[in-house]
Scaffold this motif. Structure first.
Motif, PDB file in Angstrom:
ATOM      1  N   ARG A  54       0.832  -1.223   0.000  1.00 49.16           N
ATOM      2  CA  ARG A  54       0.000   0.000   0.000  1.00 49.16           C
ATOM      3  C   ARG A  54       0.858   1.260   0.000  1.00 49.16           C
ATOM      4  NH1 ARG A  54      -5.316   1.437   1.662  1.00 49.16           N
ATOM      5  NH2 ARG A  54      -5.828  -0.756   1.457  1.00 49.16           N
ATOM      6  N   ASP A  55       1.972   1.227   0.768  1.00 46.54           N
ATOM      7  CA  ASP A  55       2.827   2.417   0.831  1.00 46.54           C
ATOM      8  C   ASP A  55       4.267   2.098   0.458  1.00 46.54           C
ATOM      9  OD1 ASP A  55       2.743   2.381   4.508  1.00 46.54           O
ATOM     10  OD2 ASP A  55       3.279   0.857   3.033  1.00 46.54           O
ATOM     11  N   TYR A  56       4.450   0.975  -0.247  1.00 46.86           N
ATOM     12  CA  TYR A  56       5.783   0.550  -0.704  1.00 46.86           C
ATOM     13  C   TYR A  56       6.762   0.441   0.458  1.00 46.86           C
ATOM     14  CZ  TYR A  56       3.610   2.145  -5.009  1.00 46.86           C
ATOM     15  OH  TYR A  56       2.738   2.349  -6.036  1.00 46.86           O
ATOM     16  N   ALA A  57       6.266   0.114   1.611  1.00 45.69           N
ATOM     17  CA  ALA A  57       7.110   0.061   2.813  1.00 45.69           C
ATOM     18  C   ALA A  57       7.873  -1.265   2.877  1.00 45.69           C
ATOM     19  CB  ALA A  57       6.260   0.207   4.064  1.00 45.69           C
ATOM     20  N   LYS A  58       9.132  -1.160   3.269  1.00 46.80           N
ATOM     21  CA  LYS A  58       9.948  -2.320   3.582  1.00 46.80           C
ATOM     22  C   LYS A  58      10.809  -1.917   4.765  1.00 46.80           C
ATOM     23  CE  LYS A  58      10.808  -4.054  -1.119  1.00 46.80           C
ATOM     24  NZ  LYS A  58      11.871  -4.419  -2.078  1.00 46.80           N
ATOM     25  N   ALA A 110      11.222  -1.079  12.840  1.00 46.95           N
ATOM     26  CA  ALA A 110      11.963  -2.180  13.462  1.00 46.95           C
ATOM     27  C   ALA A 110      11.773  -3.476  12.699  1.00 46.95           C
ATOM     28  CB  ALA A 110      11.501  -2.354  14.905  1.00 46.95           C
ATOM     29  N   GLY A 111      11.139  -3.399  11.539  1.00 46.68           N
ATOM     30  CA  GLY A 111      10.958  -4.598  10.724  1.00 46.68           C
ATOM     31  C   GLY A 111       9.834  -5.491  11.194  1.00 46.68           C
ATOM     32  N   VAL A 112       8.966  -4.933  12.015  1.00 40.65           N
ATOM     33  CA  VAL A 112       7.861  -5.722  12.548  1.00 40.65           C
ATOM     34  C   VAL A 112       6.574  -5.347  11.839  1.00 40.65           C
ATOM     35  CG1 VAL A 112       6.502  -6.234  14.602  1.00 40.65           C
ATOM     36  CG2 VAL A 112       8.975  -5.887  14.793  1.00 40.65           C
ATOM     37  N   LEU A 113       5.900  -6.340  11.305  1.00 43.41           N
ATOM     38  CA  LEU A 113       4.580  -6.077  10.746  1.00 43.41           C
ATOM     39  C   LEU A 113       3.596  -6.150  11.901  1.00 43.41           C
ATOM     40  CD1 LEU A 113       2.996  -5.524   8.143  1.00 43.41           C
ATOM     41  CD2 LEU A 113       2.510  -7.980   8.059  1.00 43.41           C
TER      42      LEU A 113
END
Length: 130
Positions: A54-58, A110-113
């Motif tokens: 949705r927001d190109y987040a990684k 922090a890399g947490v979904l």
């Protein structure tokens, strides 16, 4: 039925690489949020990396930044976790998790979904020998 299936785990020497795959069945891959988590024996589950279309987040946990890369192939409904420079402390069962409502998730720095993750895979074991 929505289902996530991980594959690609195994035994590797320290310094080696592995690529984990998460195949999504029944999940809308035009709007998705997938996270990789891991849990070592006797330890709490921790987030490793996440991706949200949705927001190109990684993003990634500090412990894996620069070594792990999360990516996706929407045509195949797959998310990958490329792991390089593996260390013994990366040994764990790795899980991918997703949400049937990605709007209710957040891929944190922090890399947490985080959010309502209602689909989990069965896990794949990664063992790094020193």
């Amino acid at each position: 039925e929505v289902q996530l299936v991980e594959s690609g785990g195994g035994l590797v020497q320290a310094g080696g690489s592995l690529r984990l795959s998460c195949t999504a069945f029944g999940l809308n891959f035009e709007d998705y949020a997938i996270g990789w988590f891991r849990q070592a024996p006797g330890k709490k589950r921790e987030g490793v990396a996440c991706i949200r279309s949705r927001d190109y987040a990684k993003d990634y946990a500090d412990s894996v930044k620069g070594r792990f890369t999360i990516s996706s192939d929407s045509a195949k409904s797959m998310v990958y976790l490329q792991m390089t420079s593996l260390k013994s402390e990366d040994t764990a069962t790795y899980y991918c998790a997703g949400a049937t409502s990605p709007l209710l998730t957040l891929c944190s720095s922090a890399g947490v979904l985080a959010g309502h993750l209602d689909v989990w895979g069965q896990g794949t074991q990664v063992t790094v020998s020193s």
